[in-house]
Design an enzyme around this catalytic site. Structure first.
Site, PDB file in Angstrom:
ATOM      1  N   THR A  32      23.649   3.564  18.522  1.00  0.00           N
ATOM      2  CA  THR A  32      23.142   3.326  19.786  1.00  0.00           C
ATOM      3  C   THR A  32      23.116   1.807  20.287  1.00  0.00           C
ATOM      4  O   THR A  32      23.683   1.562  21.444  1.00  0.00           O
ATOM      5  CB  THR A  32      21.447   3.805  19.785  1.00  0.00           C
ATOM      6  OG1 THR A  32      21.386   5.132  19.471  1.00  0.00           O
ATOM      7  CG2 THR A  32      21.005   3.944  21.135  1.00  0.00           C
ATOM      8  N   ASP A  33      23.132   1.046  19.150  1.00  0.00           N
ATOM      9  CA  ASP A  33      23.301  -0.435  19.611  1.00  0.00           C
ATOM     10  C   ASP A  33      24.662  -0.804  19.938  1.00  0.00           C
ATOM     11  O   ASP A  33      25.003  -1.567  20.897  1.00  0.00           O
ATOM     12  CB  ASP A  33      23.123  -1.257  18.186  1.00  0.00           C
ATOM     13  CG  ASP A  33      21.379  -1.594  18.282  1.00  0.00           C
ATOM     14  OD1 ASP A  33      20.745  -1.476  19.133  1.00  0.00           O
ATOM     15  OD2 ASP A  33      20.803  -1.878  17.240  1.00  0.00           O
TER      16      ASP A  33
END
Length: 407
Positions: free
Chosen positions: A179-180
């Site tokens: 997600t980062d």
């Protein structure tokens, strides 16, 4: 040859991964990236070890491998902008920058006069990119957000892991902070779009990027599967919700991946596997039928795949034009001839007197190729040089700032 963004200067106030990942991409494209860090401690990930990078004597340094993954092609400036003098220096730098990246909590920089509204008055052309867990609005806006919790909240973990009823069943996060990484990529795309629009309008803008928004957006076909049916998809392990067979299978010496994308490939696989009759079975003749009869088909295929080694399957299926592949660990990845041919591992000389291993950019630009100018910097490595070059400060002035704890 100069990089595609060699005319751009980025002030990177971000920490950990999503923001630094975007900053590294800009640096790879040739932009000057100034990473602003807290004096004495710096980016949190500098301390996220072991493992650490080795120094010239082969000993562990204090430079965590995690930090090295997202901070090459940057200059490190240590600056405490909680002090008024530090805030003044940030504003002077902003006047000379095109892009500002930050991932503080919503409203966190406003207390120091470093929010978008304050800084655009100094530099109307500034592209100000804010990366947060939940965005600048909504009931969760003020919450802190981390990749792991967003993978859970945003639905990814409900789709990842072994199905219910199997040994080891349960939700599972992805093995990297995906997600980062995706948020860093979306932030990069947003800034590039804003820079392009600035060429027409002459003014910058504020970009609001949220980890949760990115996670939900990247659910892709699984999100559409839900929206089209109203039924939440379930965990399928390594299987695909819309294509069968498209998963891992056992071999005589391990496992391999079979990625059948159409009915013709399924027929070819069955021929290679010695089970050609399955391709004419009404339950399996089309992908739609195979999805409906997944529970009947997969055990039959698993019974057939155990009679050849992974290498044999890959050799024979590649000749037949059926997509397949091994399941490599990272040692095998970096030893793979294709990975080596593409130069995906490189080493950059560092300020420790040794070299820092890196994973190369996947981008190949023919006219303005990615350049690897410098390894991730030591904390504050470029502070004095930047203050002298950009702000015209003398050695005496810099010494006074250091004495006051501003830098």
């Amino acid at each position: 040859m100069s990089g595609a963004l060699s005319h751009i200067r980025v002030l990177d106030l971000s920490r950990v991964l999503a923001g630094p990942w975007a900053g590294q991409i800009f640096g790879d494209f040739g932009a000057e990236v100034i990473k602003v860090e807290r004096p004495g401690s710096g980016d949190d990930t500098r301390h996220w070890g072991p493992p650490y990078i080795k120094d010239a004597e082969g000993n562990d340094s204090r430079e965590a491998a995690y930090f090295q993954s997202a901070n090459r092609n940057k200059q490190s400036l240590t600056l405490d902008f909680t002090q008024s003098e530090g805030q003044r220096l940030i504003r002077e730098l902003v006047a000379q920058c095109d892009v500002l990246l930050e991932n503080f909590k919503v409203g966190g920089l406003a207390a120091y006069g470093l929010d978008y509204e304050s800084l655009k008055a100094i530099n109307p052309r500034l592209i100000y990119c804010s990366i947060t867990g939940f965005g600048q609005s909504g009931p969760y806006a003020k919450r802190a957000g981390y990749d792991f919790m967003i993978q859970g909240l945003g639905g990814l973990m409900s789709l990842t892991g072994r199905p219910e009823g199997e040994e080891g069943a349960g939700p599972m996060k992805v093995g990297v902070a995906l997600t980062d990484i995706l948020t860093g990529l979306y932030a990069t795309v947003g800034v590039l779009a804003a820079l392009n629009q600035r060429e027409q309008s002459g003014v910058g803008q504020h970009i609001d990027v949220a980890l949760l928004d990115v996670q939900v957006a990247c659910l892709a076909n699984q999100a559409m599967n839900y929206l089209a049916t109203g039924v939440s998809p379930k965990r399928l392990g390594n299987a695909h919700p819309n294509i069968v067979p498209y998963q891992d299978f056992p071999s005589a010496d391990g496992n391999f991946i079979l990625a059948v994308g159409n009915d013709g490939q399924f027929r070819k696989f069955c021929e290679v596997a010695g089970i050609a009759s399955l391709a004419d079975d009404p339950r399996f003749v089309t992908n739609r039928a195979r999805v409906a009869h997944r529970a009947e088909l997969i055990p039959l295929l698993r019974q057939a795949t155990v009679f050849k080694t992974t290498a044999q399957w890959i050799e024979q299926l590649e000749k037949a034009g059926v997509p397949c592949g091994p399941i490599n660990d990272l040692q095998q990845v970096f030893a793979d001839p294709q990975v080596q041919a593409r130069g995906l591992r490189l080493d950059l000389p560092n300020a420790l007197g040794s070299s820092t291993p890196q994973v190369a950019s996947p981008l190949r630009l023919s006219a303005t190729p990615v350049a690897y100018r410098s390894a991730p910097p030591l904390l504050g490595q470029h502070t004095e040089a930047l203050l002298q070059r950009l702000l015209g400060m003398s050695e005496t002035q810099i010494a006074e700032l250091r004495e006051a704890g501003v830098i």
